[in-house]
Scaffold this motif. Structure first.
Motif, short mmCIF file in Angstrom:
data_model
loop_
_atom_site.label_atom_id
_atom_site.label_comp_id
_atom_site.label_asym_id
_atom_site.label_seq_id
_atom_site.Cartn_x
_atom_site.Cartn_y
_atom_site.Cartn_z
N ARG A 41 0.83 -1.22 0.00
CA ARG A 41 0.00 0.00 0.00
C ARG A 41 0.86 1.26 0.00
O ARG A 41 2.01 1.23 0.45
CB ARG A 41 -0.87 0.03 1.26
N PRO A 42 0.27 2.38 -0.41
CA PRO A 42 1.00 3.65 -0.29
C PRO A 42 1.05 4.12 1.16
O PRO A 42 0.25 3.66 2.00
CB PRO A 42 0.17 4.61 -1.15
N TYR A 43 1.94 5.05 1.42
CA TYR A 43 2.15 5.56 2.78
C TYR A 43 0.86 6.10 3.40
O TYR A 43 0.48 5.73 4.51
CB TYR A 43 3.24 6.65 2.74
N TYR A 44 0.16 6.97 2.66
CA TYR A 44 -1.02 7.65 3.23
C TYR A 44 -2.12 6.64 3.57
O TYR A 44 -2.89 6.85 4.51
CB TYR A 44 -1.55 8.73 2.28
N SER A 45 -2.19 5.53 2.85
CA SER A 45 -3.20 4.52 3.12
C SER A 45 -2.88 3.73 4.40
O SER A 45 -3.77 3.41 5.18
CB SER A 45 -3.30 3.56 1.93
N ILE A 46 -1.60 3.44 4.61
CA ILE A 46 -1.19 2.74 5.84
C ILE A 46 -1.45 3.64 7.05
O ILE A 46 -1.93 3.18 8.09
CB ILE A 46 0.30 2.33 5.77
N VAL A 47 -1.16 4.93 6.89
CA VAL A 47 -1.41 5.89 7.97
C VAL A 47 -2.90 5.91 8.33
O VAL A 47 -3.27 5.94 9.50
CB VAL A 47 -0.92 7.30 7.57
N GLU A 48 -3.76 5.86 7.31
CA GLU A 48 -5.21 5.85 7.58
C GLU A 48 -5.61 4.64 8.43
O GLU A 48 -6.42 4.76 9.34
CB GLU A 48 -5.99 5.78 6.25
#
Length: 262
Positions: A41-48
């Protein structure tokens, strides 16, 4: 250090993290065990997905193309810009294949139906729809290729010739990822082990798909999920319950119990 993949591993089939995991995370932190989320996954998706603990963890995104801690980029492997147009032409001419061009802060999606964009937005929540190559404005870390039925059978044979100059990996039932040759979760984990002075014998890894193979080899305690690809079960030293049966949490409970004894 505990390192876990996201989809098919820490996330259940609804793409959710259990409340049990967040409880266990407090114990990991108390025991001074570093937690790393390592995903395609992309970074922003993992953060979510890990919003409550995002400041206390390290995120390995895009299959190891990006490592970020507290918004500081520790590592970034961009695809060689000189090859991008040639790659763009190749992947946009594959039948029934939908390419997504992944950058640090957003994804660029080439023409796709609303239904597909809805599917993609689970993984790529920040995106721009494009019609041509020139509209991609950021450095590309990874090209994700989506197939509606089976990526391993339908996409992989058409792009595997790009190896070994590039890393081409089946990262899920619907996904094949293309990135720089050095980009994989194993190299990202080795980088972190050196940075943090943590040995493979102090490392525990969980995974379920082919993009996890390299990182499983970097840990003494390597776990395949019950729902894992046969290749993953062949490489991992241990097996745990499925992602829908809290397989990661079960092992972490044991780990925390053991570390409290010492």
């Amino acid at each position: 250090m505990v390192v876990t993949d996201m989809d098919g591993t820490l996330l259940n089939s609804n793409h959710d993290v259990s409340s049990k995991f967040f409880e266990l995370f407090k114990d990991l932190k108390q025991q001074n065990i570093q937690f790393v989320a390592a995903s395609g996954r992309p970074y922003y998706s993992i953060v979510e997905k890990l919003q409550p603990i995002k400041n206390d963890i390290i995120i390995v995104a895009e299959n190891g193309g990006l490592i970020i801690k507290n918004e500081n980029v520790l590592l970034s492997n961009k695809l060689n810009p000189n090859r991008l147009l040639e790659l763009y032409k190749l992947v946009t001419n594959l039948e029934n294949t939908y390419p997504i061009f992944c950058t640090k802060n957003q994804a660029f999606i080439l023409r796709a139906s609303d239904d597909l964009i809805n599917t993609f937005s689970e993984y790529y929540s920040v995106y721009t729809i494009i019609d041509c190559f020139e509209e991609i404005t950021d450095d590309i870390i990874k090209i994700a290729l989506y197939h509606t039925t089976n990526s391993e059978a339908q996409i992989f044979p058409l792009v595997k010739h790009l190896k070994p100059e590039l890393n081409v990996v089946v990262s899920g039932n619907h996904w094949v990822d293309i990135s720089e040759a050095i980009t994989n979760k194993g190299n990202a984990l080795t980088f972190l082990q050196k940075q943090l002075n943590i040995t493979p014998s102090e490392t525990m890894v969980f995974g379920d798909y082919n993009n996890d193979l390299e990182m499983l080899k970097c840990a003494k305690y390597s776990y395949a999920m019950e729902n894992a690809h046969p290749n993953v079960k062949a490489v991992a030293d241990f097996e745990t319950e499925s992602n829908d049966n809290n397989g990661v949490e079960l092992v972490l409970e044991q780990l925390i119990t053991e570390s409290r004894k010492h």
